[in-house]
Scaffold this motif. Structure first.
Motif, PDB file in Angstrom:
ATOM      1  N   VAL A  55       0.857  -1.187   0.000  1.00  0.00           N
ATOM      2  CA  VAL A  55       0.000   0.000   0.000  1.00  0.00           C
ATOM      3  C   VAL A  55       0.892   1.236   0.000  1.00  0.00           C
ATOM      4  CG1 VAL A  55      -1.790   1.273   1.226  1.00  0.00           C
ATOM      5  CG2 VAL A  55      -1.807  -1.231   1.239  1.00  0.00           C
ATOM      6  N   GLY A  56       0.817   2.003  -1.069  1.00  0.00           N
ATOM      7  CA  GLY A  56       1.680   3.167  -1.229  1.00  0.00           C
ATOM      8  C   GLY A  56       2.867   2.804  -2.097  1.00  0.00           C
ATOM      9  N   LEU A  57       2.934   3.360  -3.298  1.00  0.00           N
ATOM     10  CA  LEU A  57       3.987   3.000  -4.245  1.00  0.00           C
ATOM     11  C   LEU A  57       4.886   4.201  -4.544  1.00  0.00           C
ATOM     12  CD1 LEU A  57       1.853   0.788  -6.632  1.00  0.00           C
ATOM     13  CD2 LEU A  57       3.536   0.016  -4.952  1.00  0.00           C
ATOM     14  N   GLY A  58       5.351   4.813  -3.474  1.00  0.00           N
ATOM     15  CA  GLY A  58       6.301   5.907  -3.613  1.00  0.00           C
ATOM     16  C   GLY A  58       7.717   5.371  -3.674  1.00  0.00           C
ATOM     17  N   GLN A  59       8.666   6.168  -3.214  1.00  0.00           N
ATOM     18  CA  GLN A  59      10.069   5.778  -3.264  1.00  0.00           C
ATOM     19  C   GLN A  59      10.348   4.514  -2.456  1.00  0.00           C
ATOM     20  OE1 GLN A  59      12.527   7.290  -5.069  1.00  0.00           O
ATOM     21  NE2 GLN A  59      10.945   8.574  -5.965  1.00  0.00           N
ATOM     22  N   ILE A  60       9.643   4.339  -1.346  1.00  0.00           N
ATOM     23  CA  ILE A  60       9.857   3.170  -0.490  1.00  0.00           C
ATOM     24  C   ILE A  60       9.062   1.973  -0.999  1.00  0.00           C
ATOM     25  CG2 ILE A  60       9.560   2.252   1.849  1.00  0.00           C
ATOM     26  CD1 ILE A  60       9.887   5.177   2.840  1.00  0.00           C
ATOM     27  N   GLY A  61       7.772   2.173  -1.233  1.00  0.00           N
ATOM     28  CA  GLY A  61       6.909   1.075  -1.644  1.00  0.00           C
ATOM     29  C   GLY A  61       7.347   0.410  -2.932  1.00  0.00           C
ATOM     30  N   ARG A  62       7.823   1.195  -3.888  1.00  0.00           N
ATOM     31  CA  ARG A  62       8.265   0.607  -5.158  1.00  0.00           C
ATOM     32  C   ARG A  62       9.470  -0.299  -4.965  1.00  0.00           C
ATOM     33  NH1 ARG A  62       7.726   5.064 -10.019  1.00  0.00           N
ATOM     34  NH2 ARG A  62       5.696   5.899  -9.434  1.00  0.00           N
ATOM     35  N   ARG A  63      10.369   0.106  -4.092  1.00  0.00           N
ATOM     36  CA  ARG A  63      11.530  -0.739  -3.828  1.00  0.00           C
ATOM     37  C   ARG A  63      11.109  -2.057  -3.182  1.00  0.00           C
ATOM     38  NH1 ARG A  63      13.732   4.427  -3.610  1.00  0.00           N
ATOM     39  NH2 ARG A  63      15.941   4.622  -4.203  1.00  0.00           N
ATOM     40  N   VAL A  64      10.243  -1.970  -2.173  1.00  0.00           N
ATOM     41  CA  VAL A  64       9.782  -3.185  -1.498  1.00  0.00           C
ATOM     42  C   VAL A  64       9.076  -4.107  -2.487  1.00  0.00           C
ATOM     43  CG1 VAL A  64       8.218  -4.091   0.258  1.00  0.00           C
ATOM     44  CG2 VAL A  64       9.612  -2.075   0.757  1.00  0.00           C
ATOM     45  N   ALA A  65       8.226  -3.537  -3.335  1.00  0.00           N
ATOM     46  CA  ALA A  65       7.501  -4.345  -4.320  1.00  0.00           C
ATOM     47  C   ALA A  65       8.469  -5.029  -5.279  1.00  0.00           C
ATOM     48  CB  ALA A  65       6.518  -3.462  -5.086  1.00  0.00           C
ATOM     49  N   ALA A  66       9.475  -4.296  -5.742  1.00  0.00           N
ATOM     50  CA  ALA A  66      10.440  -4.869  -6.686  1.00  0.00           C
ATOM     51  C   ALA A  66      11.235  -6.001  -6.049  1.00  0.00           C
ATOM     52  CB  ALA A  66      11.383  -3.779  -7.192  1.00  0.00           C
ATOM     53  N   TRP A  67      11.638  -5.824  -4.797  1.00  0.00           N
ATOM     54  CA  TRP A  67      12.428  -6.861  -4.125  1.00  0.00           C
ATOM     55  C   TRP A  67      11.583  -8.101  -3.844  1.00  0.00           C
ATOM     56  CZ3 TRP A  67      14.545  -2.759  -0.232  1.00  0.00           C
ATOM     57  CH2 TRP A  67      15.460  -1.943  -0.900  1.00  0.00           C
ATOM     58  N   CYS A  68      10.329  -7.909  -3.444  1.00  0.00           N
ATOM     59  CA  CYS A  68       9.447  -9.059  -3.217  1.00  0.00           C
ATOM     60  C   CYS A  68       9.225  -9.821  -4.516  1.00  0.00           C
ATOM     61  CB  CYS A  68       8.114  -8.599  -2.628  1.00  0.00           C
ATOM     62  SG  CYS A  68       8.213  -8.001  -0.926  1.00  0.00           S
ATOM     63  N   ASP A  69       9.073  -9.085  -5.607  1.00  0.00           N
ATOM     64  CA  ASP A  69       8.919  -9.713  -6.914  1.00  0.00           C
ATOM     65  C   ASP A  69      10.173 -10.507  -7.278  1.00  0.00           C
ATOM     66  OD1 ASP A  69       7.508  -9.929  -9.619  1.00  0.00           O
ATOM     67  OD2 ASP A  69       9.407  -8.980 -10.194  1.00  0.00           O
ATOM     68  N   ALA A  70      11.343  -9.941  -6.995  1.00  0.00           N
ATOM     69  CA  ALA A  70      12.601 -10.630  -7.303  1.00  0.00           C
ATOM     70  C   ALA A  70      12.756 -11.909  -6.492  1.00  0.00           C
ATOM     71  CB  ALA A  70      13.781  -9.700  -7.035  1.00  0.00           C
ATOM     72  N   LEU A  71      12.151 -11.955  -5.304  1.00  0.00           N
ATOM     73  CA  LEU A  71      12.225 -13.143  -4.455  1.00  0.00           C
ATOM     74  C   LEU A  71      11.141 -14.166  -4.785  1.00  0.00           C
ATOM     75  CD1 LEU A  71      13.077 -11.452  -1.038  1.00  0.00           C
ATOM     76  CD2 LEU A  71      14.562 -12.938  -2.383  1.00  0.00           C
ATOM     77  N   GLY A  72      10.334 -13.875  -5.809  1.00  0.00           N
ATOM     78  CA  GLY A  72       9.370 -14.855  -6.286  1.00  0.00           C
ATOM     79  C   GLY A  72       7.957 -14.683  -5.794  1.00  0.00           C
ATOM     80  N   ALA A  73       7.671 -13.630  -5.043  1.00  0.00           N
ATOM     81  CA  ALA A  73       6.315 -13.411  -4.551  1.00  0.00           C
ATOM     82  C   ALA A  73       5.428 -12.851  -5.663  1.00  0.00           C
ATOM     83  CB  ALA A  73       6.332 -12.450  -3.368  1.00  0.00           C
TER      84      ALA A  73
END
Length: 202
Positions: A170-188
């Motif tokens: 929830v929230g895709l700013g500077q922080i949220g986008r990084r978290v989303a990208a890393w979770c995606d890289a880990l296969g989520a």
């Protein structure tokens, strides 16, 4: 040569060691720097002459920047501050009218905050605090007696592998986008929500 005004609180080093010195060094590469150690909240235009200032950098409190300050600084081209995405605390309309650039310093620590958020999520999934407490309080021969499919999992608890999860950010700013990208890289499987950002921008 450009002239910059670096306005900072008197105790800035206690919260941000080394940062003030590095800010000054970087600014000196492109111009003259005037450092003001000041906790006075009154407008900076009341405290000093701004007629020859090209840029103002605020860090950790200090004087207020008002519409009158902008009028008193005819050469002003940029303002850097630790604000938010809406420019909280800055005379945004006056700056936009003069086409003065606003540099938002809060993005500087987005990486560290995102890393902490991901670290806490992984720690919770793998139940690291719980295992740490067990290792401190129980006898060694009983700590490792558990039913699990893999290390740090528990049959009474959901599998601790992030790659098997659906993650909502929830929230895709500077922080949220990084978290989303890393979770995606880990296969989520990652989904995000932000009412201020279009799908195309994501």
């Amino acid at each position: 040569m450009s002239k910059f005004l670096f306005i900072r609180s008197t105790n800035l080093e206690t919260r941000w060691p080394f940062v003030p010195e590095r800010v000054v060094c970087r600014l000196q590469e492109i111009g003259e720097v005037v450092v003001v150690n000041n906790d006075d909240q009154s407008p900076i235009s009341v405290q000093m002459d701004l007629s020859d200032i090209d840029g103002v950098i605020f860090w950790d409190g200090g004087p207020e920047l008002t519409d009158a300050c902008i009028e008193a600084a005819p050469r002003l081209k940029m303002v850097g501050a630790v604000a938010d995405n809406a420019g909280m605390g800055l005379p945004v309309e006056a700056l936009f009218t003069r086409d003065i650039s606003i540099i938002d310093g809060t993005r500087g620590w987005a990486q560290s905050v995102a890393e902490l958020g991901l670290g806490l999520a992984l720690s919770a999934l793998r139940r690291v605090p719980w295992w740490h407490q067990r290792m401190r309080s129980e006898a060694p021969e009983t700590v490792w007696q558990y039913e699990a499919d893999q290390y740090c999992d528990d049959s009474r608890f959901v599998n601790g592998t992030l790659g098997s999860k659906q993650v909502g950010v929830v929230g895709l700013g500077q922080i949220g986008r990084r978290v989303a990208a890393w979770c995606d890289a880990l296969g989520a499987t990652v989904g995000g929500y932000d009412p201020f950002i279009s799908k195309e921008a994501v």
